[in-house]
Design a protein around this motif. Structure first.
Motif, short mmCIF file in Angstrom:
data_model
loop_
_atom_site.label_atom_id
_atom_site.label_comp_id
_atom_site.label_asym_id
_atom_site.label_seq_id
_atom_site.Cartn_x
_atom_site.Cartn_y
_atom_site.Cartn_z
N CYS A 125 42.85 28.52 82.25
CA CYS A 125 42.82 27.17 81.51
C CYS A 125 42.83 26.32 82.54
CB CYS A 125 43.96 27.04 80.47
SG CYS A 125 44.10 28.19 79.26
N ALA A 126 42.07 24.97 82.24
CA ALA A 126 42.02 23.61 82.99
C ALA A 126 42.30 22.75 81.89
CB ALA A 126 40.97 23.43 83.60
N LEU A 127 43.40 21.89 82.19
CA LEU A 127 43.89 20.91 81.16
C LEU A 127 43.49 19.42 82.01
CD1 LEU A 127 45.46 19.66 79.00
CD2 LEU A 127 47.38 19.56 80.23
N VAL A 128 42.74 18.81 80.93
CA VAL A 128 42.43 17.07 81.33
C VAL A 128 42.97 16.28 80.52
CG1 VAL A 128 40.19 15.75 81.61
CG2 VAL A 128 39.85 18.26 81.69
N MET A 129 43.81 15.52 81.21
CA MET A 129 44.58 14.25 80.59
C MET A 129 43.70 12.88 81.04
SD MET A 129 47.01 15.94 79.48
CE MET A 129 47.91 14.56 78.69
N GLY A 130 43.77 12.03 80.02
CA GLY A 130 42.98 10.74 79.98
C GLY A 130 43.72 9.66 80.43
N ASN A 131 43.28 8.60 80.54
CA ASN A 131 43.69 7.26 80.84
C ASN A 131 44.86 6.80 80.03
OD1 ASN A 131 43.36 4.12 80.44
ND2 ASN A 131 43.52 4.46 82.58
N PHE A 163 36.48 28.72 83.80
CA PHE A 163 37.64 28.05 83.27
C PHE A 163 37.58 27.59 81.60
CE2 PHE A 163 38.74 27.48 87.62
CZ PHE A 163 39.90 27.87 87.67
N HIS A 164 38.45 27.69 80.66
CA HIS A 164 38.64 27.21 79.68
C HIS A 164 38.98 25.73 79.64
CE1 HIS A 164 38.81 27.06 75.05
NE2 HIS A 164 40.28 26.73 75.34
N VAL A 165 38.27 24.71 79.53
CA VAL A 165 38.60 23.42 79.85
C VAL A 165 39.07 22.54 78.71
CG1 VAL A 165 37.92 21.13 80.96
CG2 VAL A 165 36.76 23.53 81.77
N MET A 166 40.26 22.25 78.67
CA MET A 166 40.75 21.73 77.44
C MET A 166 41.15 20.32 77.74
SD MET A 166 43.55 24.67 76.35
CE MET A 166 44.75 24.22 78.02
N PRO A 172 34.66 9.11 76.90
CA PRO A 172 33.53 9.95 75.98
C PRO A 172 32.80 10.93 76.59
CG PRO A 172 33.51 7.86 75.52
CD PRO A 172 34.37 7.54 76.40
N ASP A 173 32.30 10.67 77.80
CA ASP A 173 31.64 11.62 78.46
C ASP A 173 32.49 12.95 79.17
OD1 ASP A 173 32.58 10.07 80.31
OD2 ASP A 173 30.70 9.88 81.67
N VAL A 174 33.59 12.39 79.42
CA VAL A 174 34.46 13.55 79.93
C VAL A 174 34.82 14.12 78.85
CG1 VAL A 174 36.79 13.94 80.86
CG2 VAL A 174 35.34 12.07 81.86
N ALA A 175 35.26 13.74 77.61
CA ALA A 175 35.86 14.53 76.47
C ALA A 175 34.62 15.67 75.97
CB ALA A 175 36.04 13.83 75.29
N ALA A 176 33.29 15.04 76.17
CA ALA A 176 32.22 15.90 75.60
C ALA A 176 31.90 17.07 76.53
CB ALA A 176 30.89 14.82 75.50
N ALA A 177 32.39 16.86 77.86
CA ALA A 177 32.31 17.93 78.82
C ALA A 177 33.24 18.98 78.66
CB ALA A 177 32.28 17.44 80.38
N CYS A 178 34.40 18.57 78.00
CA CYS A 178 35.19 19.89 77.91
C CYS A 178 35.07 20.76 77.01
CB CYS A 178 36.72 19.31 77.23
SG CYS A 178 37.30 17.98 78.47
N THR A 179 35.50 22.05 77.03
CA THR A 179 35.24 23.22 76.15
C THR A 179 35.70 23.13 74.81
OG1 THR A 179 35.43 24.57 78.07
CG2 THR A 179 35.37 25.74 75.89
N THR A 180 37.13 22.20 74.78
CA THR A 180 37.88 22.13 73.20
C THR A 180 38.65 20.74 73.71
OG1 THR A 180 38.95 23.01 71.57
CG2 THR A 180 39.75 23.45 73.75
#
Length: 259
Positions: free
Chosen positions: A193-199, A171-174, A206-214
């Motif tokens: 695509c996989a979309l990641v939303m935060g708290n 997946f392209h992880v955003m 920070p480690d979640v953001a760093a793991a994303c593709t973009t």
């Protein structure tokens, strides 16, 4: 992971549960005002020899735990949340399904609104972390989602960072960032695509953001700091799924022309 029995409130959400998963229904309660609207549900309950009852609104409030019961409450068996296996993930990728991942979204009402948007735009897989800050669906979530939870499968993973890293070959992880991300979702990727939303307060860890593709950000006027997470999720889910909805529709075959 199993939770306690759930009380689903409101006619739309109750009917959605009966239509999608009637086997999970345990008990049905309603007030006099709603009795004409649930006659068919009562007949089904009687046929299945399940408890249904007309009660006063005060009793509905006690059963549901909220003033916002909408006059009808169905008690359902507790859902079981599991982690997806890797074959499932590969199958989702092969089918080009979009995924939604939430990093510690803590407000159950926000969770319900996000799930409603996901269901509306056809995103049927939601991944949550097993984390003390992360909300799991509650009665309020079901009420706000208005039936959306009957169309969105919820999974829970132990380590969100490891899960996102394992998604990346498929997946392209955003990741959604308040500032500094690309101003547009690139939905024309080779990979789905996989979309990641935060708290709500902290955004992506920070480690979640760093793991994303973009990282992606929604541009705005800067008159307020950011959008509510459920509003931002709706905007980004639309952008992520837009190619599917904007694709030209093939005209229906009108059949042979009569002379």
């Amino acid at each position: 992971m199993r939770t306690r029995e759930l009380a689903i409130c409101g006619l739309k959400a109750v009917r959605s549960r009966f239509e999608s998963d009637s086997d999970s229904v345990v008990r049905l309660f309603f007030n006099r005002a709603m009795a004409p609207a649930v006659g068919d549900l009562c007949r089904w309950m009687a046929q299945e020899r399940l408890v249904y009852r007309c009660v006063e609104s005060e009793e509905l409030e006690r059963i549901s735990g909220t003033l916002h019961h909408g006059g009808v409450v169905v008690i359902v068996e507790p859902p079981v949340y599991r982690s997806p296996d890797w074959q499932e993930i590969r199958d989702w990728a092969d089918q080009r399904q979009s995924l939604l991942v939430l990093d510690r979204v803590s407000n159950v009402h926000n969770l319900g609104a996000i799930i409603r948007s996901a269901a509306y735009f056809g995103v049927s897989k939601l991944i949550l972390p097993d984390h003390p800050q992360a909300a799991l669906p509650t009665e309020a979530t079901y009420r706000v989602a208005e039936g959306g939870l009957d169309h969105v499968e919820v999974y829970v993973v132990q380590n969100l960072v490891s899960f996102i890293r394992a998604l990346r070959p498929h997946f392209h992880v955003m990741g959604a960032a308040t500032r500094g991300g690309h101003p547009a979702v690139d939905s024309q990727q080779r990979l789905p695509c996989a979309l990641v939303m935060g708290n709500e307060e902290e955004g992506l860890a920070p480690d979640v953001a760093a793991a994303c593709t973009t990282l992606v950000s929604i541009p705005g006027s800067d008159r307020v700091e950011s959008l509510n997470v459920s509003t931002a999720a709706a905007v980004l889910i639309w952008e992520m799924t837009r190619p599917k909805w904007m694709a030209p529709q093939r005209p229906m075959n009108p059949g042979p022309t009569r002379r």
